[in-house]
Design a protein around this motif. Sequence first.
Motif, PDB file in Angstrom:
ATOM      1  N   LEU A 187       0.910   6.991  -9.951  1.00 36.81           N
ATOM      2  CA  LEU A 187      -0.251   6.087  -9.929  1.00 36.81           C
ATOM      3  C   LEU A 187      -0.695   5.707 -11.342  1.00 36.81           C
ATOM      4  O   LEU A 187      -0.935   4.523 -11.630  1.00 36.81           O
ATOM      5  CB  LEU A 187      -1.395   6.757  -9.166  1.00 36.81           C
ATOM      6  CG  LEU A 187      -2.716   5.978  -9.069  1.00 36.81           C
ATOM      7  CD1 LEU A 187      -2.524   4.637  -8.386  1.00 36.81           C
ATOM      8  CD2 LEU A 187      -3.778   6.804  -8.339  1.00 36.81           C
ATOM      9  N   SER A 188      -0.785   6.683 -12.232  1.00 41.68           N
ATOM     10  CA  SER A 188      -1.186   6.386 -13.618  1.00 41.68           C
ATOM     11  C   SER A 188      -0.151   5.489 -14.290  1.00 41.68           C
ATOM     12  O   SER A 188      -0.504   4.603 -15.077  1.00 41.68           O
ATOM     13  CB  SER A 188      -1.351   7.678 -14.420  1.00 41.68           C
ATOM     14  OG  SER A 188      -2.404   8.455 -13.877  1.00 41.68           O
TER      15      SER A 188
ATOM     16  N   GLN B  84       0.825  -1.212   0.000  1.00 46.65           N
ATOM     17  CA  GLN B  84       0.000   0.000   0.000  1.00 46.65           C
ATOM     18  C   GLN B  84       0.862   1.266   0.000  1.00 46.65           C
ATOM     19  O   GLN B  84       1.794   1.393   0.786  1.00 46.65           O
ATOM     20  CB  GLN B  84      -0.964   0.001   1.177  1.00 46.65           C
ATOM     21  CG  GLN B  84      -0.317   0.116   2.540  1.00 46.65           C
ATOM     22  CD  GLN B  84      -1.329   0.021   3.673  1.00 46.65           C
ATOM     23  OE1 GLN B  84      -2.231  -0.811   3.654  1.00 46.65           O
ATOM     24  NE2 GLN B  84      -1.181   0.867   4.681  1.00 46.65           N
ATOM     25  N   GLY B  85       0.537   2.191  -0.910  1.00 49.03           N
ATOM     26  CA  GLY B  85       1.283   3.434  -1.013  1.00 49.03           C
ATOM     27  C   GLY B  85       2.441   3.381  -1.992  1.00 49.03           C
ATOM     28  O   GLY B  85       2.914   4.416  -2.464  1.00 49.03           O
TER      29      GLY B  85
ATOM     30  N   GLN C 145      -1.811   7.755   2.132  1.00 45.77           N
ATOM     31  CA  GLN C 145      -2.046   9.155   1.779  1.00 45.77           C
ATOM     32  C   GLN C 145      -3.101   9.252   0.664  1.00 45.77           C
ATOM     33  O   GLN C 145      -2.798   9.127  -0.516  1.00 45.77           O
ATOM     34  CB  GLN C 145      -0.709   9.795   1.388  1.00 45.77           C
ATOM     35  CG  GLN C 145       0.206   9.942   2.614  1.00 45.77           C
ATOM     36  CD  GLN C 145       1.695   9.963   2.350  1.00 45.77           C
ATOM     37  OE1 GLN C 145       2.475   9.470   3.163  1.00 45.77           O
ATOM     38  NE2 GLN C 145       2.102  10.525   1.210  1.00 45.77           N
ATOM     39  N   TRP C 146      -4.352   9.492   1.092  1.00 38.71           N
ATOM     40  CA  TRP C 146      -5.472   9.485   0.150  1.00 38.71           C
ATOM     41  C   TRP C 146      -5.693  10.855  -0.503  1.00 38.71           C
ATOM     42  O   TRP C 146      -6.008  10.935  -1.680  1.00 38.71           O
ATOM     43  CB  TRP C 146      -6.755   9.044   0.863  1.00 38.71           C
ATOM     44  CG  TRP C 146      -6.708   7.607   1.282  1.00 38.71           C
ATOM     45  CD1 TRP C 146      -6.525   7.112   2.539  1.00 38.71           C
ATOM     46  CD2 TRP C 146      -6.788   6.467   0.420  1.00 38.71           C
ATOM     47  NE1 TRP C 146      -6.501   5.731   2.525  1.00 38.71           N
ATOM     48  CE2 TRP C 146      -6.663   5.312   1.230  1.00 38.71           C
ATOM     49  CE3 TRP C 146      -6.963   6.306  -0.965  1.00 38.71           C
ATOM     50  CZ2 TRP C 146      -6.701   4.012   0.708  1.00 38.71           C
ATOM     51  CZ3 TRP C 146      -7.009   5.022  -1.478  1.00 38.71           C
ATOM     52  CH2 TRP C 146      -6.881   3.903  -0.653  1.00 38.71           C
TER      53      TRP C 146
ATOM     54  N   GLU D  13       1.562  16.724  -1.082  1.00 41.92           N
ATOM     55  CA  GLU D  13       2.173  16.562  -2.409  1.00 41.92           C
ATOM     56  C   GLU D  13       2.027  15.141  -2.947  1.00 41.92           C
ATOM     57  O   GLU D  13       1.905  14.943  -4.149  1.00 41.92           O
ATOM     58  CB  GLU D  13       3.677  16.901  -2.333  1.00 41.92           C
ATOM     59  CG  GLU D  13       3.974  18.341  -1.978  1.00 41.92           C
ATOM     60  CD  GLU D  13       5.463  18.553  -1.749  1.00 41.92           C
ATOM     61  OE1 GLU D  13       6.275  17.932  -2.475  1.00 41.92           O
ATOM     62  OE2 GLU D  13       5.818  19.329  -0.849  1.00 41.92           O
ATOM     63  N   ILE D  14       2.092  14.145  -2.053  1.00 39.78           N
ATOM     64  CA  ILE D  14       2.033  12.740  -2.473  1.00 39.78           C
ATOM     65  C   ILE D  14       0.727  12.148  -1.964  1.00 39.78           C
ATOM     66  O   ILE D  14       0.605  11.809  -0.780  1.00 39.78           O
ATOM     67  CB  ILE D  14       3.224  11.941  -1.897  1.00 39.78           C
ATOM     68  CG1 ILE D  14       4.561  12.611  -2.218  1.00 39.78           C
ATOM     69  CG2 ILE D  14       3.214  10.507  -2.430  1.00 39.78           C
ATOM     70  CD1 ILE D  14       5.761  11.993  -1.495  1.00 39.78           C
ATOM     71  N   ASN D  15      -0.291  12.052  -2.822  1.00 44.59           N
ATOM     72  CA  ASN D  15      -1.551  11.427  -2.408  1.00 44.59           C
ATOM     73  C   ASN D  15      -2.323  10.916  -3.621  1.00 44.59           C
ATOM     74  O   ASN D  15      -2.059  11.311  -4.754  1.00 44.59           O
ATOM     75  CB  ASN D  15      -2.400  12.386  -1.558  1.00 44.59           C
ATOM     76  CG  ASN D  15      -2.854  13.612  -2.320  1.00 44.59           C
ATOM     77  OD1 ASN D  15      -3.646  13.510  -3.256  1.00 44.59           O
ATOM     78  ND2 ASN D  15      -2.358  14.799  -1.933  1.00 44.59           N
ATOM     79  N   VAL D  16      -3.280  10.035  -3.360  1.00 40.50           N
ATOM     80  CA  VAL D  16      -4.048   9.384  -4.422  1.00 40.50           C
ATOM     81  C   VAL D  16      -4.854  10.402  -5.216  1.00 40.50           C
ATOM     82  O   VAL D  16      -4.845  10.403  -6.460  1.00 40.50           O
ATOM     83  CB  VAL D  16      -4.991   8.311  -3.822  1.00 40.50           C
ATOM     84  CG1 VAL D  16      -5.962   7.786  -4.883  1.00 40.50           C
ATOM     85  CG2 VAL D  16      -4.181   7.167  -3.218  1.00 40.50           C
ATOM     86  N   LYS D  17      -5.556  11.282  -4.511  1.00 36.21           N
ATOM     87  CA  LYS D  17      -6.465  12.216  -5.197  1.00 36.21           C
ATOM     88  C   LYS D  17      -5.711  13.071  -6.214  1.00 36.21           C
ATOM     89  O   LYS D  17      -6.193  13.303  -7.331  1.00 36.21           O
ATOM     90  CB  LYS D  17      -7.165  13.100  -4.164  1.00 36.21           C
ATOM     91  CG  LYS D  17      -8.266  13.976  -4.762  1.00 36.21           C
ATOM     92  CD  LYS D  17      -8.961  14.793  -3.690  1.00 36.21           C
ATOM     93  CE  LYS D  17     -10.026  15.689  -4.325  1.00 36.21           C
ATOM     94  NZ  LYS D  17     -10.574  16.624  -3.331  1.00 36.21           N
ATOM     95  N   ARG D  18      -4.547  13.534  -5.828  1.00 40.40           N
ATOM     96  CA  ARG D  18      -3.762  14.386  -6.717  1.00 40.40           C
ATOM     97  C   ARG D  18      -3.285  13.631  -7.948  1.00 40.40           C
ATOM     98  O   ARG D  18      -3.106  14.217  -9.029  1.00 40.40           O
ATOM     99  CB  ARG D  18      -2.558  14.919  -5.930  1.00 40.40           C
ATOM    100  CG  ARG D  18      -1.702  15.902  -6.704  1.00 40.40           C
ATOM    101  CD  ARG D  18      -0.710  16.591  -5.788  1.00 40.40           C
ATOM    102  NE  ARG D  18       0.159  17.468  -6.562  1.00 40.40           N
ATOM    103  CZ  ARG D  18       0.974  18.362  -6.033  1.00 40.40           C
ATOM    104  NH1 ARG D  18       1.029  18.513  -4.728  1.00 40.40           N
ATOM    105  NH2 ARG D  18       1.743  19.104  -6.792  1.00 40.40           N
ATOM    106  N   GLN D  19      -3.083  12.318  -7.794  1.00 42.48           N
ATOM    107  CA  GLN D  19      -2.500  11.535  -8.890  1.00 42.48           C
ATOM    108  C   GLN D  19      -3.534  10.856  -9.792  1.00 42.48           C
ATOM    109  O   GLN D  19      -3.229  10.497 -10.925  1.00 42.48           O
ATOM    110  CB  GLN D  19      -1.560  10.463  -8.313  1.00 42.48           C
ATOM    111  CG  GLN D  19      -0.351  11.052  -7.604  1.00 42.48           C
ATOM    112  CD  GLN D  19       0.684  10.012  -7.219  1.00 42.48           C
ATOM    113  OE1 GLN D  19       0.748   8.935  -7.799  1.00 42.48           O
ATOM    114  NE2 GLN D  19       1.506  10.333  -6.217  1.00 42.48           N
TER     115      GLN D  19
END
Length: 584
Positions: free
Chosen positions: A494-495, A393-394, A456-457, A480-486
Amino acid sequence: MSPHATQDTAVPTGTNNWWKEATVYQVYPASFYDSNGDGWGDIPGVVKKVDYLQSLGVDVVWLSPMYDSPMHDMGYDVSDYENVLPAYGTVQDVESLVEACHLRGMKLILDLVVNHSSDQHAWFQESRSSKDNDKRDWYFWRPPRYDEAGNRMPPSNYRGYFAGSTWTWDEKTEEYYLHLYAKEQPDLNWDNKTTREAIYNSAVRFWLDKGVDGFRVDTVNKYSKHTSFPDVPITDPKSYIQPAIGMWCNGPRIHEFLREMYDEAFAPYGDVMTVGELANTPDPKNVLEYVGASAKELSMVFHLDIGHIGMGPSLEEKYIFTPWKLTKMKSIVEKWQSFIEGTDGWTTAFCENHDNGRSVSRFGSDAPEFREISAKMLALMMVTMTGTLFIYQGQEIGMINAPREWPIEEYKDIEGLGYYREAEQRSENGGGPTRKENIMDGLRILARDHSRLPMQWDDSEHAGFTTGKPWMRAHDLYGEINVKRQENDASSVLSFWKDVLRLRKEYRELFIHGAFQVLDYENQETFCFVKSRDEKRALVVLNFTDKSQPFTQTEKTAGMKLLVGNYSVSSLGTLKPFEGRVYM
């Protein structure tokens, strides 16, 4: 052959079990997602995020221990195998998670922790109640020894994993009990058939009956001990306790026990996935005894060497960071990528889990300018590896180690804190950094805590992990590092993971089942390897430095096309910092 298996010429073993081509995602429940605001992640929180895991391209969810437990070792001290820690939820919540995974064509595996139980387990409570209790022999009890001066001594001179002796004195019955880990984790006596049967019923069949698809099997090669418990030679003259791993790893009856568990507890449920945590087994011949299909013991195992990169050479020096060269990683990867070729065995690919620091911080760079690009380079390395792929995870968003300036008070792990406190207590010699400083420096890179920071969501407080006070502080960089941003950024880590996980399936013959060969082994800056099966070939090129490097394998790319890379523009003769490419 199991109902899930298919014949496939691309697979060296000829049998392609469902778990071979799976991508497994490890969930550490305390830190994944808190659905009720109490600061602890929970199983309803995992259920809420199953769609996210499906969108990533995950086939199997591995849930780290969620059993009832006093939580001395984050649930690896189980007090009731048939119940769930109330902070995590209920047995019904686990059943809901099974259903949520199965509805989406995914599977669920649990952690099987049966080398030891908690000292709060009813079995141990009975065992310690009296010397003639029926369950006395379910654990290892031994009388004391005495030195020349008449001082009471443990039955043997073994050092445990969490610092200190493997033996704890019990006043009530005036004997010592064995625990390889914390004193709250007494070892179960697998030599007792009644104990084994109770383990199969309570820890295995109970959950398989609820639809669970398999297990990650904790400390799998430690069930068989040398039960005469002889002293080991003194290798550390400063201490009365000595490293004694040979007394409990790969013991005399281990294969008998694992075959019995396979025959009696796993096989009746079909093609159950099992992945063993296999420590201290350096010879591939010995590993094949566990993972060959004909051995009928385990589906596959984790070889922990990659997680040990940078650790000190002995148990005592584990958290004293040791600089390493890229050839160290190459030799480890090559060994465990190639040992199954031409056999009926299977292997795993991973570089992160709940017991290690984050791979970007350890193998790439967590400097702001290189964080994302090195995370993508490591993703390319992992998705092109033979075996079942495990991601933690992460990892898919490029999470990194806790900031270096965090003090020891932010660290929670029993193992790391044990080493730190032991160093504090030792008298220090003058000159140079003290042991305490060296241990702290090692913990900043290697501690288990780094992987346990809240997932980090988003950029809301506590990284969107909880609306309450989190059990562990969220990383300072969660904004800066989270799922929503990516999620909606095509160029994000993530992509990139989503794209390359699809490619892994598309080119499964090469990436999942291919033969592995290292090129230019002595090169300490770049890691290049070839994957091949029949006439097909892929070339993987990885720059492990923050500087441009010459691309020395250009002649190998003749007639090959660039399948994927982590830079939008590449030049053939040069690899940019942390550049990774795959040619087909």
